[in-house]
Write a protein that holds these residues in place. Sequence first.
Motif, PDB file in Angstrom:
ATOM      1  N   ARG A 445     -21.576  34.458   3.336  1.00 21.30           N
ATOM      2  CA  ARG A 445     -20.272  35.117   3.146  1.00 21.30           C
ATOM      3  C   ARG A 445     -19.635  34.547   1.881  1.00 21.30           C
ATOM      4  NH1 ARG A 445     -14.752  34.424   4.400  1.00 21.30           N
ATOM      5  NH2 ARG A 445     -13.732  36.329   5.169  1.00 21.30           N
ATOM      6  N   LEU A 446     -19.422  35.413   0.912  1.00 22.37           N
ATOM      7  CA  LEU A 446     -18.804  35.014  -0.347  1.00 22.37           C
ATOM      8  C   LEU A 446     -17.383  35.557  -0.398  1.00 22.37           C
ATOM      9  CD1 LEU A 446     -21.578  35.455  -3.073  1.00 22.37           C
ATOM     10  CD2 LEU A 446     -20.438  33.357  -2.418  1.00 22.37           C
ATOM     11  N   ALA A 447     -16.457  34.689  -0.769  1.00 18.36           N
ATOM     12  CA  ALA A 447     -15.057  35.099  -0.801  1.00 18.36           C
ATOM     13  C   ALA A 447     -14.393  34.590  -2.072  1.00 18.36           C
ATOM     14  CB  ALA A 447     -14.314  34.566   0.425  1.00 18.36           C
ATOM     15  N   PHE A 448     -13.708  35.493  -2.781  1.00 16.49           N
ATOM     16  CA  PHE A 448     -12.854  35.129  -3.918  1.00 16.49           C
ATOM     17  C   PHE A 448     -11.431  34.993  -3.397  1.00 16.49           C
ATOM     18  CE2 PHE A 448     -16.546  36.589  -5.983  1.00 16.49           C
ATOM     19  CZ  PHE A 448     -16.512  36.269  -7.325  1.00 16.49           C
ATOM     20  N   GLU A 449     -10.838  33.839  -3.561  1.00 19.37           N
ATOM     21  CA  GLU A 449      -9.500  33.581  -3.041  1.00 19.37           C
ATOM     22  C   GLU A 449      -8.546  33.275  -4.202  1.00 19.37           C
ATOM     23  OE1 GLU A 449      -9.862  30.434  -0.219  1.00 19.37           O
ATOM     24  OE2 GLU A 449     -11.346  31.477   1.015  1.00 19.37           O
ATOM     25  N   ASP A 450      -7.771  34.284  -4.578  1.00 25.44           N
ATOM     26  CA  ASP A 450      -6.761  34.144  -5.629  1.00 25.44           C
ATOM     27  C   ASP A 450      -7.377  33.567  -6.910  1.00 25.44           C
ATOM     28  OD1 ASP A 450      -4.176  34.435  -6.639  1.00 25.44           O
ATOM     29  OD2 ASP A 450      -3.662  32.359  -6.200  1.00 25.44           O
ATOM     30  N   VAL A 451      -8.482  34.157  -7.342  1.00 22.31           N
ATOM     31  CA  VAL A 451      -9.233  33.647  -8.483  1.00 22.31           C
ATOM     32  C   VAL A 451      -8.670  34.200  -9.789  1.00 22.31           C
ATOM     33  CG1 VAL A 451     -11.470  33.700  -9.655  1.00 22.31           C
ATOM     34  CG2 VAL A 451     -11.357  33.262  -7.198  1.00 22.31           C
ATOM     35  N   ILE A 503     -13.863  30.059  -5.046  1.00 23.50           N
ATOM     36  CA  ILE A 503     -14.877  30.953  -4.486  1.00 23.50           C
ATOM     37  C   ILE A 503     -15.600  30.159  -3.410  1.00 23.50           C
ATOM     38  CG2 ILE A 503     -16.921  32.342  -4.969  1.00 23.50           C
ATOM     39  CD1 ILE A 503     -16.037  32.482  -7.880  1.00 23.50           C
ATOM     40  N   THR A 504     -15.710  30.729  -2.214  1.00 26.04           N
ATOM     41  CA  THR A 504     -16.349  30.021  -1.104  1.00 26.04           C
ATOM     42  C   THR A 504     -17.667  30.676  -0.740  1.00 26.04           C
ATOM     43  OG1 THR A 504     -15.176  31.326   0.571  1.00 26.04           O
ATOM     44  CG2 THR A 504     -14.115  29.285  -0.202  1.00 26.04           C
ATOM     45  N   PHE A 505     -18.609  29.835  -0.333  1.00 27.80           N
ATOM     46  CA  PHE A 505     -19.933  30.264   0.127  1.00 27.80           C
ATOM     47  C   PHE A 505     -20.050  29.805   1.575  1.00 27.80           C
ATOM     48  CE2 PHE A 505     -24.412  30.270   0.784  1.00 27.80           C
ATOM     49  CZ  PHE A 505     -25.003  31.071  -0.175  1.00 27.80           C
ATOM     50  N   ASN A 506     -19.966  30.778   2.499  1.00 27.81           N
ATOM     51  CA  ASN A 506     -19.928  30.431   3.929  1.00 27.81           C
ATOM     52  C   ASN A 506     -18.841  29.405   4.224  1.00 27.81           C
ATOM     53  OD1 ASN A 506     -21.926  32.210   4.583  1.00 27.81           O
ATOM     54  ND2 ASN A 506     -23.513  30.683   4.956  1.00 27.81           N
TER      55      ASN A 506
END
Length: 690
Positions: A445-451, A503-506
Motif C-alpha cells: 500500500r503506497l500513500a502520498f500524504e501532503d507531499v 510517502i509510506t510503503f505499507n
Amino acid sequence: MTAEQRNDVEPETGSISAATQTEIAAEAETAPTPAVQPRRGGGPFGGGAQAPVQKAMNFGPSAKRLIGRLRPEAWPVITVTVLAIIGVVFSVLGPKLLGEGTNIIFEGVVSSALGQQIPDGTSQAEAVEMLRAAGQDDIANMVSAMSGFSVGAGIDFAALGTVLLGVLALYLLASLFMWLQGWVLNGAIQRTVYRLREDVEEKVNRLPLKYFDGMQRGEVLSRVTNDMDNVSQSLQQTMSQMLTSLLTVVGVLVMMFTISPLLALVALVTIPLSAVITVVIAKRSQKMFAAQWKHTGALNARIEETFTGHALVKVFGRQKEVDEAFDEKNDELYTASFGAQFVSGIIMPAMMFVGNLVYVAIAVVGGLMVAGGTMRLGDVQAFIQYSRQFTQPLSQLGSMANLLQSGVASAERIFELLDAEEQDADPQTPASPASVVDGGDAGARLAFEDVSFSYSPEKPLIEHMNLVAEPGSTVAIVGPTGAGKTTLVNLIMRFYDVGSGRITFNGVDIADMTRDDLRSRTGMVLQDTWLFGGTIRENIAYGRPDATEEEILAAAVAAYVDRFVHALPDGYDTVLDDEAGNLSAGEKQLITIARAFLARPSVLILDEATSSVDTRTEVLVQKAMAALRADRTSFVIAHRLSTIRDADVILVMENGSIVEQGSHTDLLAAKGAYYRLYNAQFEAPVDEQV
C-alpha cells in the motif's frame, strides 16, 4: 534517453542503477533544464568521451592530493627510491671507470712511444725531467698527470680487462635495479589507481540525481574512464622517469665536480638554457594541443552523427555535403595537430643543440687542460659522457612537463567528482515493511500524504498531494508533457526526496527505509529497452541470477518470449550483441517484460511498456500484465489512453497536481481534462486533413 540506461535494473534487487537514475531524471518532464554542456566527441575515433584536458586549474594542490593517494604505498615508494638511488649510483660510476680504461690505453701508447727516445724502465719523474730538458713541456705535463707511468711498459691488458669487466658488471647491476624499481613502482601505482577507481565507483552510487542532471553522461564517463586511464599512465611514466632523471642529474653533478669543478660549471650552463627553452615552447604548444583536442571532438561528433544517421544520409542523397563537412573538419584537425606536434617536437632538437654547444665547450676546455697536465685524457672522456648523461634527463624532464600537467588535470577532474555533495545517508536503524511473500510484499500500500516537491525553489511543482494506492490496485497516470508523471515515479523510487510530507510503503515512511530495500521491492518496465551482450536466458534472469531454469522458462512463456525464441539459431542460448540488433524492437521489449515477471516485485512501474510491440502482441501482453499485477500495486504511465481502460484508478495530472481521478468510464462521463485528452487522440488526424 538511451535504451541502455532506461532499463538498467540492478541484479537481484529489481531496482534502478545510478546510471539509470541519471537518465530518468533527465527525461523528467518537469525537471530543470541543465546548463548547456559542450558536446563530446563520439564515433569510432573518440568513443564518445572527451580527451583529457591539457592544463590543471590548480596544479599545486591537485598534484599534492594526487601524490597523497600514494600514502598507503609508503614502503613500496621508499623501496623504489632506494632501488633508484642504487641503480643511478651504478650507472653514473660507469663513465668514470671507462675513463680509467681510456687512461690505461692512452698511457700505454705514450709509454711505448717514449720508449723510442727514453730508455725503458725510466721512472716517471725522470722521464718528465728529460722531456722538459728536451723542450717538450706539453708532453712532460701530460706524463706528469699520469698514474703509475713507466717508460716502455705498453698497454696493461690485464688491468684493461679488469676495468671492462667492472664496467659490464656496473651496467648489468644498474639495469637490474632499474628493472626492480619499475616492477615495484608499477605495482604501487596500479594499486593506487585501483583504490581510486573503487572510490569513484562508490561515490557515483552515493551521488544524488541532481548532480547528474547538470552533468552530461559523456562527461561523467570521461572522468571515470579516460581521465582515470590518463592518471594511471601519467603516474606510471612520470614518477619513475622523473625520479631517475632527478637522481641522475644529482649523481652526474657530483661526479663532474669530483673530476673537474671548472668543467662542471661549464656544464651547468645547460640548466637555465634548457628551462627557458622548455617554458617558451611548452606555453605555445599547450594552446595548440587545446585546439587539437577541440577539433578532434568536433570531427568525432561529425563522424558519430553521420554513422548514426547513415541510412538517412543515403535516403536524402546528402553524401556530398557530408563528405565536404568531414573534409573541412579533417583539415582543421590536420592543421592543429601538425602545429601542435611540430612545435612540441622542437623541444628535443633544441635541447640537443644546447647539449652539443656544451659538448664543444667541454671538449675544447678539457683538451686544453689535458695539454696543460691538469687533467687526464680518460677524465675528459668520462666528463663528456657525463655531460651527455646530464643533458638527457633535463630533456626528459622538459618533455614530461605536459604529460605531468595533463595527468594532474585529469586527477583534478576526478577529485571534483569525489568532492561532489552526496545524497542523504540511509538511516542507521532502518524500518522495514511487512514480510516478503512470493518474492514481494503481499499487498503493498503506497500513500502520498501532503507531499510537496520541486526541482528548484523558484518553480513549485507538486504541492500538497494526497494519494493512496491500495494493495493490488492499478494506478494509471496520464497528462500532458511536463505534468509531473515521471516526477511521481522518481519520488516513489527515492531518486529524489520529497520537500515536505511523506510517502509510506505499507505504513512505513520510505525515508525510514534503506534505498536498497525500497528498490528491491520495486520493478520497472520502461519504454526504451535495455539488453546487455549475453544470452537471452541471462538477460531474462538479470534481476534474479539465482532463478531456476523452470522459473526462467515460466517467465518467458508468460511474456510470450517463448513464442519467438525457438525460431532463433540457439534458442534461449542465442547471444545478443551490444545493441541486440538481431532482435526486433518488439522482441526486445518482450524480454524486458519477462525480466519483470521473473523478479516478481511488490510494486510495478510501467512506462509505456507495450509501445514497441505490435497490436496483436499488445493484447497478449496486456493479459500477461494483468496476471503480473495481481495482488501487486502497479503504476502505469501511459500516453495511449486505450491501454489503461481497465485501471482501477486513473490520475490526470496537470502542472504537478492531480486535477481528476476515477475510472475510465467515470472520467469520460465527467467530460473534464481526461475527456479532452482522450478525444484529442482521435481529433488530431481530422485536424491534419482540414
